[in-house]
Write an enzyme that holds these catalytic residues in place. Structure first.
Site, PDB file in Angstrom:
ATOM      1  N   ALA A  29       0.831  -1.209   0.000  1.00 15.33           N
ATOM      2  CA  ALA A  29       0.000   0.000   0.000  1.00 15.33           C
ATOM      3  C   ALA A  29       0.865   1.258   0.000  1.00 15.33           C
ATOM      4  O   ALA A  29       1.349   1.641  -1.045  1.00 15.33           O
ATOM      5  CB  ALA A  29      -1.026  -0.005   1.111  1.00 15.33           C
ATOM      6  N   LYS A  30       1.061   1.899   1.143  1.00  7.81           N
ATOM      7  CA  LYS A  30       1.750   3.185   1.244  1.00  7.81           C
ATOM      8  C   LYS A  30       1.092   4.218   0.336  1.00  7.81           C
ATOM      9  O   LYS A  30       1.745   4.888  -0.441  1.00  7.81           O
ATOM     10  CB  LYS A  30       3.242   3.050   0.950  1.00  7.81           C
ATOM     11  CG  LYS A  30       3.985   2.228   1.990  1.00  7.81           C
ATOM     12  CD  LYS A  30       5.464   2.232   1.770  1.00  7.81           C
ATOM     13  CE  LYS A  30       6.008   3.544   2.329  1.00  7.81           C
ATOM     14  NZ  LYS A  30       7.470   3.596   2.315  1.00  7.81           N
ATOM     15  N   HIS A  31      -0.247   4.300   0.451  1.00  6.52           N
ATOM     16  CA  HIS A  31      -1.011   5.285  -0.312  1.00  6.52           C
ATOM     17  C   HIS A  31      -2.385   5.489   0.337  1.00  6.52           C
ATOM     18  O   HIS A  31      -2.769   4.758   1.237  1.00  6.52           O
ATOM     19  CB  HIS A  31      -1.181   4.836  -1.775  1.00  6.52           C
ATOM     20  CG  HIS A  31      -2.007   3.613  -1.948  1.00  6.52           C
ATOM     21  ND1 HIS A  31      -1.443   2.362  -2.081  1.00  6.52           N
ATOM     22  CD2 HIS A  31      -3.348   3.433  -1.990  1.00  6.52           C
ATOM     23  CE1 HIS A  31      -2.407   1.466  -2.202  1.00  6.52           C
ATOM     24  NE2 HIS A  31      -3.574   2.091  -2.155  1.00  6.52           N
ATOM     25  N   GLY A  32      -3.075   6.471  -0.156  1.00  2.07           N
ATOM     26  CA  GLY A  32      -4.461   6.728   0.219  1.00  2.07           C
ATOM     27  C   GLY A  32      -5.269   6.883  -1.051  1.00  2.07           C
ATOM     28  O   GLY A  32      -4.741   6.722  -2.163  1.00  2.07           O
ATOM     29  N   HIS A  76      -2.612   4.561   4.114  1.00  2.00           N
ATOM     30  CA  HIS A  76      -2.357   3.337   4.864  1.00  2.00           C
ATOM     31  C   HIS A  76      -1.131   2.579   4.341  1.00  2.00           C
ATOM     32  O   HIS A  76      -0.753   2.692   3.187  1.00  2.00           O
ATOM     33  CB  HIS A  76      -3.579   2.424   4.857  1.00  2.00           C
ATOM     34  CG  HIS A  76      -4.056   2.051   3.488  1.00  2.00           C
ATOM     35  ND1 HIS A  76      -4.703   2.939   2.656  1.00  2.00           N
ATOM     36  CD2 HIS A  76      -3.981   0.894   2.803  1.00  2.00           C
ATOM     37  CE1 HIS A  76      -4.995   2.340   1.514  1.00  2.00           C
ATOM     38  NE2 HIS A  76      -4.566   1.095   1.580  1.00  2.00           N
TER      39      HIS A  76
END
Length: 121
Positions: free
Chosen positions: A44-47, A92
């Site tokens: 993930a490491k994104h929104g 997240h």
């Protein structure tokens, strides 16, 4: 604001049934699952700007850290009756996958690269 909910689950002598319904707004437009994540790796490491996501640990376990403008919350998903709802704006990262982890993700929108937000708030 992320929300961890317990899905309706029915335990019977011939097996267990867990139901996902009336949770995301609108229709489920995309479904995918994450598995085979190497030890120490993260996802993930994104929104998202407009997408709602529902994360369900079908097998194994993982950790999800959700950051909003107001706070950071950590969730440990480890049973298939759990469902973590991440609303638009929730950045997240997913990590600490067990070797047998299978994480199902149900989304309210189709894939759209322009919907992703990469900088952490």
């Amino acid at each position: 604001m992320p929300e961890l909910i317990e899905l309706s689950t029915f335990n019977e002598s011939h097996g267990t049934l867990t139901v996902f319904e009336k949770i995301l707004p609108g229709d489920i437009k995309r479904a995918f699952y994450i598995y085979g994540v190497p030890a120490g790796a993260h996802r993930a490491k994104h929104g998202h700007k407009k997408t709602w996501n529902a994360l369900i640990p079908v097998a194994g376990s993982c950790r999800v850290v959700v950051t909003t403008d107001d706070e950071e919350q950590t969730f440990y998903l480890n049973k298939p009756s759990q469902c973590l709802i991440i609303q638009p704006g929730g950045w997240h990262v997913i990590d600490e996958f067990s070797s047998d982890a299978i994480l199902l993700v149900l989304s309210s929108e189709y894939y759209d690269q322009d919907d992703y937000v990469y900088p952490k708030p």
